[in-house]
Design a protein around this motif. Structure first.
Motif, PDB file in Angstrom:
ATOM      1  N   LEU A 126       0.908  -1.207  -0.020  1.00 37.51           N
ATOM      2  CA  LEU A 126      -0.072  -0.042   0.047  1.00 37.51           C
ATOM      3  C   LEU A 126       0.879   1.215  -0.185  1.00 37.51           C
ATOM      4  N   PRO A 127       0.356   2.383  -0.713  1.00 36.48           N
ATOM      5  CA  PRO A 127       1.124   3.374  -0.791  1.00 36.48           C
ATOM      6  C   PRO A 127       0.980   4.256   0.668  1.00 36.48           C
ATOM      7  N   GLU A 128       2.261   4.984   0.774  1.00 36.52           N
ATOM      8  CA  GLU A 128       2.246   5.740   2.121  1.00 36.52           C
ATOM      9  C   GLU A 128       1.548   7.147   1.836  1.00 36.52           C
ATOM     10  N   THR A 129       0.030   7.013   1.534  1.00 36.58           N
ATOM     11  CA  THR A 129      -0.781   8.132   1.303  1.00 36.58           C
ATOM     12  C   THR A 129      -1.727   8.241   2.184  1.00 36.58           C
ATOM     13  N   GLN A 130      -2.840   9.268   2.024  1.00 36.81           N
ATOM     14  CA  GLN A 130      -4.023   9.166   3.067  1.00 36.81           C
ATOM     15  C   GLN A 130      -4.843   7.914   2.478  1.00 36.81           C
ATOM     16  N   LEU A 131      -4.837   7.627   1.357  1.00 39.36           N
ATOM     17  CA  LEU A 131      -5.863   6.767   0.619  1.00 39.36           C
ATOM     18  C   LEU A 131      -5.249   5.181   1.190  1.00 39.36           C
ATOM     19  N   GLY A 132      -3.779   4.992   1.101  1.00 41.76           N
ATOM     20  CA  GLY A 132      -3.271   3.830   1.605  1.00 41.76           C
ATOM     21  C   GLY A 132      -3.563   3.508   3.167  1.00 41.76           C
ATOM     22  N   ARG A 133      -3.201   4.742   3.976  1.00 40.11           N
ATOM     23  CA  ARG A 133      -3.487   4.516   5.243  1.00 40.11           C
ATOM     24  C   ARG A 133      -4.888   4.231   5.690  1.00 40.11           C
ATOM     25  N   ASP A 134      -5.869   5.109   5.277  1.00 38.37           N
ATOM     26  CA  ASP A 134      -7.257   4.806   5.520  1.00 38.37           C
ATOM     27  C   ASP A 134      -7.576   3.411   5.079  1.00 38.37           C
ATOM     28  N   LEU A 135      -7.302   2.991   3.835  1.00 38.35           N
ATOM     29  CA  LEU A 135      -7.563   1.666   3.407  1.00 38.35           C
ATOM     30  C   LEU A 135      -7.078   0.722   4.423  1.00 38.35           C
ATOM     31  N   ALA A 136      -6.018   0.624   4.989  1.00 33.11           N
ATOM     32  CA  ALA A 136      -5.638  -0.344   5.837  1.00 33.11           C
ATOM     33  C   ALA A 136      -6.253  -0.391   6.952  1.00 33.11           C
ATOM     34  N   VAL A 137      -6.539   0.755   7.615  1.00 32.35           N
ATOM     35  CA  VAL A 137      -7.497   0.791   8.825  1.00 32.35           C
ATOM     36  C   VAL A 137      -8.933   0.332   8.535  1.00 32.35           C
ATOM     37  N   SER A 138      -9.467   0.520   7.497  1.00 29.21           N
ATOM     38  CA  SER A 138     -10.799   0.161   7.071  1.00 29.21           C
ATOM     39  C   SER A 138     -10.746  -1.485   6.911  1.00 29.21           C
ATOM     40  N   VAL A 139      -9.877  -1.964   6.161  1.00 28.22           N
ATOM     41  CA  VAL A 139      -9.632  -3.645   6.209  1.00 28.22           C
ATOM     42  C   VAL A 139      -9.491  -4.137   7.723  1.00 28.22           C
ATOM     43  N   GLU A 140      -8.930  -3.405   8.230  1.00 28.84           N
ATOM     44  CA  GLU A 140      -8.574  -4.237   9.752  1.00 28.84           C
ATOM     45  C   GLU A 140      -9.902  -4.042  10.330  1.00 28.84           C
TER      46      GLU A 140
END
Length: 203
Positions: free
Chosen positions: A100-114
């Protein structure tokens, strides 16, 4: 013109792995072999779809697939040629691993999947070979995708939309005609229009 199809699978096997440096990797199966789809039928005809083991072999040799979020090419998560998307076919299906890219999208997506908020994983493809069969007793039809022609994109989706089955529908119509069954295809168009009205298909 490419005959592009898209399918969505439940994301219960989608996982986030975090590194000590803070980066995140998203891994899960974009497609699963020998698992029946939901009923893709039109009219009174029940239609199930399966992906045959090994169906991605040829496509993986030639693809430069991208990972996107919610089918949107503006939300790129990774790409094979960049080494940020890795695809591997095994006995279970097609495993996608995205750095995942270290962007707002990447960070938000990781949290949403978790958190379990992301409910689907999709892939976009063309079909090189498929096979149709029909149950003579109840009329149910089965489509088996034998070979994926091109793998265009994979990625997580917010919710599993009803799959875009327009190409599959036309393939089924050809199958019916080739069998000279006399089936009245107006039922299929009626079913498609109904699903569109309910916003249950992608397009």
């Amino acid at each position: 013109m490419k005959k592009i199809e898209r399918r969505v699978f439940p994301a219960r096997e989608l996982r986030v792995r975090r590194s000590a440096s803070g980066g995140a990797t998203l891994a899960g199966y974009s497609a699963v072999f020998n698992r029946p789809s939901e009923n893709l039928g039109w009219g009174d005809t029940e239609i199930r779809e399966f992906i045959a083991p090994g169906a991605f072999t040829q496509a993986l040799q030639n693809s430069n697939c991208v990972a996107v979020f919610n089918h949107d090419p503006n939300f790129v998560l990774g790409r094979e040629s960049a080494g940020t998307l890795r695809l591997r076919q095994d006995d279970h299906g097609l495993l996608a691993t995205i750095s995942l890219p270290e962007t707002q999208l990447g960070r938000d997506l990781a949290v949403s999947v978790e958190r379990g908020d992301i409910a689907g994983q999709s892939f976009c493809f063309t079909v090189a070979r498929d096979k149709w069969t029909r149950n003579k007793e109840n009329g149910a039809a089965t489509r088996t995708i034998l070979e994926i022609g091109e793998l265009i994109d994979v990625g997580p989706v917010t919710y599993p939309a009803y799959p875009d089955t327009d190409i599959a529908r036309r393939s089924f119509e050809r199958f019916i005609r080739s069998g000279n069954t006399g089936h009245r295809l107006k039922h299929f168009n009626h079913r498609k229009n109904y699903l569109k009205s309910k916003r249950m298909i992608i397009k």
